[in-house]
Design an enzyme around this catalytic site. Sequence first.
Site, short mmCIF file in Angstrom:
data_model
loop_
_atom_site.label_atom_id
_atom_site.label_comp_id
_atom_site.label_asym_id
_atom_site.label_seq_id
_atom_site.Cartn_x
_atom_site.Cartn_y
_atom_site.Cartn_z
N ASP A 228 38.36 40.25 46.08
CA ASP A 228 39.18 39.15 45.60
C ASP A 228 40.57 39.28 46.22
O ASP A 228 41.24 40.29 46.04
CB ASP A 228 39.28 39.19 44.07
CG ASP A 228 39.75 37.89 43.46
OD1 ASP A 228 40.52 37.16 44.13
OD2 ASP A 228 39.37 37.59 42.32
N ARG B 178 43.05 36.98 45.76
CA ARG B 178 43.99 36.08 45.08
C ARG B 178 45.17 36.84 44.47
O ARG B 178 45.09 38.03 44.20
CB ARG B 178 43.26 35.31 43.97
CG ARG B 178 42.25 34.31 44.48
CD ARG B 178 41.45 33.68 43.36
NE ARG B 178 40.55 34.63 42.72
CZ ARG B 178 39.71 34.33 41.75
NH1 ARG B 178 39.68 33.09 41.27
NH2 ARG B 178 38.90 35.25 41.24
#
Length: 361
Positions: A293, A295
Site C-alpha cells: 500500500d 497511500r
Amino acid sequence: MSLLPDTTELMARARADLRMGVPVVLSDRAQGSVLVASTETLSAARLAALRALGGDLCIAITARRAETLKVRAYDGDLARIVVPGDVDLAWIGAIADPSDDLNAPMKGPLRSLRDGRADLHRLAIALMKVARLLPAAVIAPLPGSLPTEGLTRISYAAAATFMTARSPLQEVVAARLPVQVSEAGRLHIFRPEDGGEEHYAFEIGRPDRQAPVLSRLHSACFTGDLLGSLKCDCGPQLRGALAQMGAEGAGVLLYLNQEGRGIGLANKMRAYSLQDQGFDTVEANHRLGFEDDERDFRLGSDILKTLGFSSVRLLTNNPAKIAMMERTGISVTERVPLKVGETTHNRSYLATKAAKSGHLL
C-alpha cells in the site's frame, strides 16, 4: 523574492519531465551528478544519447522488484542493475515491467552493484513513484563538461527533505452540492502546494465540530466508483458510506486521489493484468516493484483538522486508517464497519486483504 523555481516547483517540473521521457539531473556535493530517466518513457534516441556520454548505465529498481528478478539488493531497499552495452530498450523495459515475466522469466544474468552510495538512486525511484510511473529508473553518470541547460536540476539535500515531508493542503473553494442521499451537501476542494493531485471533502449536513463526526477515508477508484467494477468493493463502500451519512443527517466523506493504493490507474491496470496471470493483489504490487500500500492517509487527517474536526466515528474495515488517525491527532471514538460489495469476482481479493493487510472483513 526570486523568480526562479524553488524545490517544490522543481520537483513538480521533474515529475512532468519524467512522464514525457525527458531526463532530469540529480546532484549532490559528495556523490556528484547523475542523469535520471524513466524506464517506462525513455526513447531509443535518448537511450543512445545517454550511452554516448561514455559512462556505465544502471537501472535502479526496488527490492520488491529485485526479489522477483532474483537479483541481489545490496542496498537493502533497492538494487542497482548494470545495463550491458549490447541490450536494447526492450530489455530495459522488461527489467521494470513484469507483464511478460512468465513468458520470459530469465532476464539475466543480472549483475547488481554493491559499492558506492545509492542515495541518488533512491531519490530517483521516489520520483518515479510520485510521477505514477513504474518504480524503476535508468541512471547515467553526468560528465562535468556536459552542458545541462534546459534540464531540470534537483539538489539531493533539498529534495530529500522535500520527500520526507507532505505538502500543505490549501482549501481552494467550497460550494453547496445537493446529492441523492442528502440535499444538504457541500463539496470542499483541497489543493497541495506541490502541484500534486487535488483531494476532496464532501460534507453532509452541519456536523458538530465539538462531537465525533461520522467520516470515511475513501481512496479514488475509477473502476469501482465510476464504472461499477466487480473486482473490488470500492463502489459499494462509497455509496454505503454516503447513504449512512445521509440517513444520520451529518458526516464527512474524504475522497483522496490515491488510485490503486497510491500507484496510479495505469499501474493498477498492470496489477490487474498480473492478477489475471494468477497473482493476488499484494503479489501483483510486489512484482511491479511497489509495497502492499503506497497511500498516505495523513492527508485525510490534515483535511479534517482544517475543517475543524478533532474526533471521528470512522467508517472503515482497515485498522491502519484508525492507527494513522490516532497518530496524527484525530481521535477515533468508534470504528463503524462497512461490509458491503462482496461478489464472486472479488471474493479472493477481499480474502487477501483480510489475510495479508489485516482488514476486518
